[in-house]
Scaffold this motif. Structure first.
Motif, mmCIF file in Angstrom:
data_model
loop_
_atom_site.group_PDB
_atom_site.id
_atom_site.type_symbol
_atom_site.label_atom_id
_atom_site.label_comp_id
_atom_site.label_asym_id
_atom_site.label_seq_id
_atom_site.Cartn_x
_atom_site.Cartn_y
_atom_site.Cartn_z
ATOM 1 N N ASP A 33 -31.194 -8.373 -75.346
ATOM 2 C CA ASP A 33 -31.529 -9.388 -74.524
ATOM 3 C C ASP A 33 -33.218 -9.817 -75.083
ATOM 4 O O ASP A 33 -33.432 -11.171 -75.307
ATOM 5 N N ASN B 6 -33.049 -11.381 -78.506
ATOM 6 C CA ASN B 6 -32.577 -12.834 -78.754
ATOM 7 C C ASN B 6 -33.958 -13.646 -78.012
ATOM 8 O O ASN B 6 -34.221 -14.700 -78.652
ATOM 9 N N LEU B 7 -34.517 -13.207 -77.059
ATOM 10 C CA LEU B 7 -35.801 -13.833 -76.625
ATOM 11 C C LEU B 7 -36.872 -14.022 -77.642
ATOM 12 O O LEU B 7 -37.324 -14.919 -77.915
ATOM 13 N N THR C 247 -39.702 -21.018 -75.140
ATOM 14 C CA THR C 247 -38.528 -20.815 -74.596
ATOM 15 C C THR C 247 -38.981 -20.251 -72.969
ATOM 16 O O THR C 247 -40.020 -20.350 -72.626
ATOM 17 N N SER D 94 -34.365 -15.446 -70.123
ATOM 18 C CA SER D 94 -33.067 -15.735 -69.823
ATOM 19 C C SER D 94 -32.746 -14.866 -68.370
ATOM 20 O O SER D 94 -33.168 -14.253 -68.053
ATOM 21 N N ASP E 287 -30.363 -13.146 -67.928
ATOM 22 C CA ASP E 287 -29.835 -11.708 -68.172
ATOM 23 C C ASP E 287 -31.068 -10.714 -67.943
ATOM 24 O O ASP E 287 -31.120 -9.837 -67.263
#
Length: 460
Positions: free
Chosen positions: A66, A69-70, A79, A82, A84
């Motif tokens: 996770d 990805n961030l 951004t 998330s 998650d």
């Protein structure tokens, strides 16, 4: 701005220079506490690189995936964390402000050890019973060290004084006596912390939130704090400031931001949710900043080439001399050692001269460009991970003659004692023993520092 040699960082907005090449994180309600620590982790290069090395097949965790990805999106655009990430951190109400330190530790506990270990340190808690003198030692792992803001109303609280207080000896007596297993009773005792494993990144938590028993609520201490850019930790470790998480407001209604020094260009940036600005000033390594908003301080272990230099010294040094000619070479080398420095290299500081012995001690602060001759001595025990280099010159002829005279007296005394005890040795055996003793003494002299415990010079 500067006042009395100190940089005041209470109003970061006054020092913003313009847009930066880094991207921000959008606030989802009251998630500034989460944004600030996520930006801190992203800007910590060692953590980010270790995170990207982890895979699900090796030591990676679901939370590593996770975060990767961030961070991957954050490299290119603004951004937000998330769903998650917030779910796995147990964040159910995005409109409620939380404690940044608490959620940073939650993130570290969910990531793989390869990435989080740079924030992990180990303390040893030593307790000594005054009655039976029994010492009890226990190890404690930590993510951060908490500093009590004592004596902070008359002058700015000093982080350096706080570290000294944290590692000082505490006495327990009267109602605060500690239970001793050996005595099977409470007893006066002394206790202190010793740091065993220095983390790569040292996090200090300034305890600004305290419980007010009169009003039965938590209150915030907004005192000024003097934050040094360079910090000495016990056991000889040096750290350099690279990030500060600030908190403005009170416990229930406030705002978090992060001010971080980039490892890419050594510039300071302010991360305020989705707004990232570069500061128009820089902090010298020997400066002290004053802030009444600083809450979390992050120090990176200073990188030096001392260990490499010591390896070169030891690998280049000869072993115990095997002939009189080699012993003579050692004496000549002690008088001929030199330190070559690049134009931007170290600053040499003469720390003492002993005219009687004809020796001079020189300590140089080494840099990456410092070139050492093979037999220079690195004194890492005196100041760990810092390049303290000692150059020693040869003894004068008078001093060397006195040394040989002492050896002769010792040999005569030993011979007389052996005669009294009925033992005899040939002159050849005594001569060989004296020769080996001289070589060994020369070898020890080439290794011993000229100061501190264990120094032959200090024992004279």
């Amino acid at each position: 701005m500067t006042q009395n040699g100190r940089h005041h960082l209470s109003c970061i907005s006054n020092h913003l220079a313009g847009n930066a090449e880094y991207h921000g994180l959008s606030n989802q309600g009251a998630t500034c506490y989460l944004n600030s620590v996520l930006q801190l982790l992203y800007m910590t290069k060692d953590f980010r690189e270790a995170l990207f090395r982890c895979t699900a097949e090796t030591s990676g965790t679901e939370f590593d995936h996770d975060l990767k990805n961030l961070f991957g999106i954050l490299e290119n655009q603004t951004t937000r964390p998330s769903f998650d990430i917030t779910r796995k951190l147990g964040i159910n109400n995005l409109q409620k402000q939380q404690d940044a330190a608490e959620y940073l530790e939650k993130i570290l506990s969910l990531t793989s050890s390869e990435a989080s270990q740079i924030f992990h340190g180990k303390l040893e808690h030593k307790t000594l019973c005054d009655t039976c003198c029994t010492e009890k030692n226990t190890d404690e792992y930590f993510w951060h060290l908490s500093l009590e803001l004592f004596d902070c109303y008359r002058k700015p609280y000093s982080v350096e004084d706080g570290i000294e207080e944290y590692f000082s000896v505490s006495k327990y007596s009267g109602e605060n006596q500690m239970y001793c297993d050996q005595c099977d009773a409470k007893s006066d005792a002394a206790a202190k912390y010793v740091i065993k494993d220095h983390p790569e990144v040292l996090m200090l938590l300034l305890k600004r939130f305290n419980f007010d028993y009169n009003n039965m609520t938590y209150v915030k201490n907004n005192c000024d704090v003097a934050v040094p850019c360079t910090l000495q930790i016990p056991e000889g470790q040096t750290y350099e400031l690279y990030a500060v998480v600030d908190h403005v407001g009170d416990l229930k209604c406030g705002h978090y931001t992060a001010t971080i020094k980039s490892q890419d260009n050594d510039r300071w940036y302010n991360f305020n949710d989705d707004c990232v600005k570069m500061l128009d000033f820089q902090l010298p390594a020997d400066s002290t900043s004053v802030s009444n908003y600083a809450y979390l301080l992050f120090y990176r272990k200073r990188k030096t080439h001392a260990e490499d230099n010591c390896a070169q010294v030891r690998s280049g040094s000869s072993v115990l001399p095997t002939s009189d000619e080699e012993a003579e070479e050692i004496r000549e080398k002690e008088g001929d050692e030199t330190v070559e420095m690049a134009d931007d290299g170290a600053e040499a500081v003469f720390t003492g001269t002993d005219e009687e012995r004809g020796t001079t001690d020189m300590v140089g602060v080494a840099s990456a460009d410092l070139r050492l001759s093979p037999d220079l001595i690195c004194n890492l025990e005196y100041q760990n991970n810092r390049a303290a280099v000692e150059q020693r010159m040869s003894y004068s002829h008078q001093d060397w003659n006195e040394k040989n005279s002492d050896l002769h007296d010792l040999d005569v005394g030993t011979e007389k004692q052996e005669q009294d005890e009925g033992k005899t040795r040939s002159s050849g055996e005594r001569k060989e023993e004296k020769r080996l003793f001289t070589k060994y003494d020369l070898y020890c002299e080439s290794l011993m520092p000229s100061y501190g415990c264990g120094s032959k010079r200090s024992m004279r």
